[in-house]
Design a protein around this motif. Sequence first.
Motif, short mmCIF file in Angstrom:
data_model
loop_
_atom_site.label_atom_id
_atom_site.label_comp_id
_atom_site.label_asym_id
_atom_site.label_seq_id
_atom_site.Cartn_x
_atom_site.Cartn_y
_atom_site.Cartn_z
N ASN A 14 18.56 -6.52 2.24
CA ASN A 14 17.74 -7.52 1.76
C ASN A 14 16.28 -7.51 2.30
O ASN A 14 15.51 -8.24 2.08
N LEU A 15 16.18 -6.79 3.41
CA LEU A 15 14.84 -6.57 3.93
C LEU A 15 13.95 -5.45 3.58
O LEU A 15 14.26 -4.52 3.13
N SER A 16 12.74 -5.98 3.47
CA SER A 16 11.72 -5.19 2.99
C SER A 16 10.57 -5.07 4.03
O SER A 16 10.29 -6.34 4.54
N LEU A 17 9.71 -3.85 4.32
CA LEU A 17 8.76 -4.05 5.24
C LEU A 17 7.38 -3.34 4.61
O LEU A 17 7.73 -2.37 3.66
N GLY A 18 6.28 -3.63 5.25
CA GLY A 18 5.35 -2.81 4.59
C GLY A 18 3.92 -3.08 5.49
O GLY A 18 3.95 -3.82 6.27
N PHE A 19 2.90 -2.17 5.73
CA PHE A 19 1.82 -2.24 6.32
C PHE A 19 0.75 -1.58 5.46
O PHE A 19 1.09 -0.86 4.56
N GLY A 20 -0.46 -1.85 5.82
CA GLY A 20 -1.47 -1.40 5.02
C GLY A 20 -2.93 -1.25 5.90
O GLY A 20 -2.97 -1.90 6.84
N TYR A 21 -3.74 -0.71 5.40
CA TYR A 21 -5.09 -0.54 6.08
C TYR A 21 -6.08 -0.33 4.84
O TYR A 21 -5.99 0.29 3.89
N TRP A 22 -7.11 -1.51 4.97
CA TRP A 22 -8.12 -1.42 3.99
C TRP A 22 -9.70 -0.92 4.70
O TRP A 22 -10.30 -1.93 5.30
N GLY A 23 -9.91 0.14 4.58
CA GLY A 23 -11.33 0.72 5.39
C GLY A 23 -12.44 0.26 4.24
O GLY A 23 -12.23 -0.35 3.12
N GLU A 24 -13.69 0.74 4.82
CA GLU A 24 -14.54 0.53 3.66
C GLU A 24 -14.77 1.27 2.50
O GLU A 24 -15.32 1.07 1.55
N ARG A 25 -14.22 2.56 2.61
CA ARG A 25 -14.38 3.45 1.52
C ARG A 25 -12.79 3.89 0.98
O ARG A 25 -12.66 4.56 -0.02
N TYR A 26 -11.82 3.47 1.77
CA TYR A 26 -10.42 3.79 1.09
C TYR A 26 -9.34 2.70 1.69
O TYR A 26 -9.76 2.23 2.66
N LYS A 27 -8.26 2.74 1.02
CA LYS A 27 -7.12 1.99 1.54
C LYS A 27 -5.76 2.75 1.34
O LYS A 27 -5.57 3.53 0.37
N VAL A 28 -4.84 2.37 2.21
CA VAL A 28 -3.67 3.03 2.23
C VAL A 28 -2.40 1.96 2.47
O VAL A 28 -2.58 0.90 3.16
N ASP A 29 -1.54 1.92 1.85
CA ASP A 29 -0.67 0.91 1.66
C ASP A 29 0.86 1.51 1.71
O ASP A 29 0.97 2.54 0.82
N ILE A 30 1.92 1.17 2.62
CA ILE A 30 2.99 1.57 2.69
C ILE A 30 4.00 0.79 2.77
O ILE A 30 4.03 -0.45 3.40
N ALA A 31 5.07 0.81 1.60
CA ALA A 31 6.07 -0.04 1.78
C ALA A 31 7.52 0.37 1.88
O ALA A 31 7.81 1.66 1.18
#
Length: 124
Positions: free
Chosen positions: A89-106
Amino acid sequence: MVYKFSENISLGYTLQNVGINFNGYTLPTNLRVGLLTSTYLDSLIVRICTDIVLLRNTLPRFANGVEFDFNKRGFVRIGFNNQNDIEQNLSLGFGYWGERYKVDIAFIPSSIMNHRIFITFGIV
């Protein structure tokens, strides 16, 4: 459709799979309703959301989540739903939004496909 009650509270809904057939199988029509509230604490934004999914002839399904937004640069998310067994039932995620790129992990547990990990890269 999204309705914004205030800067901090939004309500959205969607009706999905209305009259859609796929390889001779009719996809189940469902109604999804969601509520989002945001709290601003200095450079931290806390978003709390809940979704209710209504399918014909089944019990409602619920999904809840919290997102911590650190100065619109870093994000940490945790979610919970009542659709699966307790360990899935549990989901996790984190991300980073920089000035030129973004990364998202779930990370989303799944009984059908073991586990699903999504990694998204983007250019801003």
